[in-house]
Design a protein around this motif. Structure first.
Motif: not given
Length: 93
Positions: A21-50
């Motif tokens: 919480g004390r570092n919320s802005l950079p954590v939020f920004a990194l979270g956005l990037f990681l979320s986007w990256l994870a969605s790419l991984v899950l979209h490219e390999a849906p069979e590994t989603q489990m």
């Protein structure tokens, strides 16, 4: 909202959340990037989603915590250096 003497606030998970919480802005920004990256991984390999979805979630949470911890350490180090410089200026006539 939280009493100062709340015992649960001294637990490791509560301290980790406070740190993030004390570092919320950079954590939020990194979270956005990681979320986007994870969605790419899950979209490219849906069979590994489990197994990849929980793994990506844990890695993402760890990355956010490590970012917050690194930023906190840097902030504390800079504050210590400023205090030392201030003491040196005061001690030197």
């Amino acid at each position: 909202l939280v009493p100062r003497d709340a015992r649960w606030a001294e637990t490791a998970p509560a301290r980790a959340l406070a740190l993030i919480g004390r570092n919320s802005l950079p954590v939020f920004a990194l979270g956005l990037f990681l979320s986007w990256l994870a969605s790419l991984v899950l979209h490219e390999a849906p069979e590994t989603q489990m197994w990849s979805e929980p793994l990506l979630l844990l890695l993402g949470v760890a990355a956010l915590y490590l970012l917050a911890r690194g930023l906190e350490r840097r902030t504390l180090r800079e504050a210590a250096l400023r205090d030392a410089a201030r003491r040196d200026r005061i001690a030197t006539p």
